[in-house]
Write an enzyme that holds these catalytic residues in place. Structure first.
Site, mmCIF file in Angstrom:
data_model
loop_
_atom_site.group_PDB
_atom_site.id
_atom_site.type_symbol
_atom_site.label_atom_id
_atom_site.label_comp_id
_atom_site.label_asym_id
_atom_site.label_seq_id
_atom_site.Cartn_x
_atom_site.Cartn_y
_atom_site.Cartn_z
ATOM 1 N N HIS A 178 -6.072 -66.510 48.011
ATOM 2 C CA HIS A 178 -6.968 -67.375 47.975
ATOM 3 C C HIS A 178 -8.203 -66.383 46.603
ATOM 4 O O HIS A 178 -9.176 -67.589 46.770
ATOM 5 C CB HIS A 178 -7.390 -67.175 49.225
ATOM 6 C CG HIS A 178 -6.720 -67.528 50.603
ATOM 7 N ND1 HIS A 178 -6.855 -67.762 51.265
ATOM 8 C CD2 HIS A 178 -6.102 -69.391 50.063
ATOM 9 C CE1 HIS A 178 -6.143 -68.208 52.664
ATOM 10 N NE2 HIS A 178 -5.390 -69.216 51.660
ATOM 11 N N CYS B 140 1.621 -78.915 38.406
ATOM 12 C CA CYS B 140 0.225 -78.523 39.121
ATOM 13 C C CYS B 140 -0.332 -77.706 39.645
ATOM 14 O O CYS B 140 -1.020 -77.244 40.413
ATOM 15 C CB CYS B 140 0.477 -79.872 39.519
ATOM 16 S SG CYS B 140 1.694 -79.588 40.660
#
Length: 556
Positions: A189, A487
């Site tokens: 994160h 991606c």
């Protein structure tokens, strides 16, 4: 001698400044003074816990509403984790067993930490979030401000063992020159949010906390190095050169292509209408990844087709008819649990029922989402493609393509499971494009938890085995005459972008803030130079050697 610490590079850029070593925990004196809280009834203690949890969750929601894209999604997920019913049940059980409230919370959190760590994969990544939630709940109970990063007036290099999403999301790039953590990998994160903010970042830098306190640091986010107390004049000179180079990037307006004119579509990853509008205002060729699940993390019930269509239309509309948008169907499960979709209490969610697999037992979930995407495409007139996550077999690709084409949508699938790369020729016989999700492809190929700092060298997308699977997939695309995109977070690395193009990838999708640096770098190399970089990277024995070999071939 200058001490140099090596970690995993995440966001390129040079930064020099004083270290701020942050410790995010509650004052021991406040905890001791609080004691058992004075509760004589377990239900009263549970009510105090509930109030503290709701205050913490509301803080996450408030920060999420002020953020966009992946940052908003991460914060919304943290709010959901704070109010998790299973966590509350564990606290209640401990209280009824006679534990004081702070002990009950601590034991409940550590119970879930053990479970998540044992699950591995993406669930292990939530351990930092759980412990951050515990600190915030304890602070609320004892009457202290919630812990977090407190920045001084001047710019600093922020150093920590690890950072929770709430800490990273609230950082001001004007004050935080760089981020360095001891834990985490390139897809943690902290890494994802740092990319959105454009802050130079190095993770997995073991020993940096002990070495940094009271010293100045030179952080190289491209090389993954942290130099302690370097020569100030030399360090500032290097930073000045890097700052000038990055300032030039701000003027890059596309289109994506190499120095000899080979086209490369540079696209944005988005999560909602706000991030879509921000991306559309920049030099992007469209959206390569619309993460639809991030729109619904806070929903207990499935939104109707009409509600979904309205959300999707707001994302599609800014791109008009000239720039295509690739919509990923729900990638729920694992670290993105959605109440109305995911299966509770899975033993190993990262290898369980997630992504397309949710439709195996709930066919209507996928059908309703495709109906909504088709309705949004018709309303906006946008060039809408749709792809399924976690596809592992040719049959899965065929069934998904059939359902998408029935609704007039262009079908594709994600290559995240190694089997999809190995079967790329056969999968492409069923769909119109493939998009490689390097985050999960790396994790599943290397069998390594993304959060584990001891294994950060394995969860690095520069791993030759991962690059080999990318090359295999791109070669299948050339044979079929169909586009192959990337991606995952790997697309945001300007150096790795050159290698990916050399491997045969036709489009790259990334955080919008990374598009200009990637586009500017591609504009300095020819296609043949990209191919040469890919060859040396594939031949390298490990990621660091691959980076060095590819960088050595960049034009001076």
């Amino acid at each position: 001698m200058v001490t140099s610490i090596h970690g995993t590079p995440v966001v390129p850029g040079l930064a020099f400044g004083p270290a701020l070593v942050t410790v995010t925990d509650v004052s021991p004196a406040a905890v001791e003074k609080y004691g058992d809280g004075g509760f004589t009834d377990p239900d009263d203690a549970l009510a105090a816990y509930d109030a503290a949890v709701e205050a913490v969750a509301e803080g996450f929601r408030r920060k999420a509403s002020a953020a966009d894209g992946a940052t908003a999604g991460v914060l919304t997920a943290s709010a959901g984790l704070a109010t998790d019913r299973g966590l509350r049940a564990a606290v209640r059980k401990n209280l009824r067993a006679g534990e004081p409230v702070l002990t009950a919370v601590d034991h409940a959190v550590e119970q879930f930490v053990t479970v998540f760590t044992g699950m591995g994969g993406l669930m292990a990544e939530r351990v930092t979030d759980l412990r951050d939630i515990r600190s915030r709940v304890v602070a609320r109970l004892v009457g202290e401000p919630e812990p977090g990063v407190t920045l001084p007036d001047g710019p600093v290099v922020l150093v920590a063992t690890d950072l929770a999403p709430a800490d990273t999301a609230g950082l001001d790039p004007a004050l935080v020159l760089a981020l360095v953590t001891e834990r985490g990998g390139p897809t943690s994160h902290t890494a994802i949010i740092a990319r959105q903010l454009g802050i130079p970042c190095v993770v997995g830098a073991t020993g940096v906390v002990a070495a940094a306190s009271g010293h100045t640091l030179l952080v190289d986010g491209a090389a993954g190095t942290v130099e302690v107390d370097p020569d100030p004049a030399t360090a500032r000179e290097r930073v000045d050169r890097d700052t000038e180079a990055r300032a030039e990037l701000a003027h890059w307006e596309g289109p994506g292509r190499t120095a000899d004119g080979h086209p490369v579509k540079l696209m944005a990853n988005v999560a909602d209408a706000a991030s879509a509008q921000a991306a559309a205002d920049g030099p992007v060729a469209g959206v390569g990844l619309f993460r639809t699940e991030l729109c619904f993390l806070d929903r207990d019930t499935e939104p109707t087709v009409e509600e979904q269509a309205a959300v999707y239309a707001d994302v599609l509309a800014p791109f008009g008819k000239d720039r295509n948008v690739v919509v990923r169907t729900l990638d729920a499960g694992s670290d993105k649990p959605i109440a109305f979709a995911t299966h509770p209490d899975e033993e190993n969610p990262a290898l369980g029922v997630r992504g397309l697999r949710l439709s195996f037992t709930d066919h209507g979930l996928l059908e309703r989402q495709l109906d909504a995407v088709a309705a949004a495409a018709e309303k906006t007139g946008a060039d809408t493609w749709v792809m399924a996550p976690m596809v592992a077999t040719v049959d899965e690709a065929r069934d998904f393509a059939t359902a998408a084409r029935e609704r007039g949508l262009v079908p594709g699938v994600m290559v995240e499971v190694p089997s999809a790369a190995l079967l790329a020729d056969r999968v492409l016989a069923e769909v119109d494009f493939l998009s490689i999700g390097t985050n999960d492809l790396t994790q599943y190929t290397m069998a390594a938890d993304r959060l584990c700092s001891d294994l950060a060298h394995l969860t690095d997308p520069w791993q030759p085995a991962v690059l080999q699977l990318v090359e295999m997939t791109a070669a299948a695309g050339r044979r079929a005459g169909k586009p192959i995109g990337v991606c995952g977070e790997a697309a945001a690395d300007p150096l790795l972008a050159c290698v990916l193009v050399g491997l045969g990838v036709t489009s790259l999708s990334m955080a919008a803030a990374a598009v200009r640096p990637v586009g500017a770098r591609l504009g300095t190399v020819t296609l043949e130079q990209c191919r040469a970089m890919s060859r040396v990277a594939l031949a390298a024995p490990h990621p660091a050697a691959a980076r060095d070999a590819a960088r050595a071939l960049l034009p001076s």
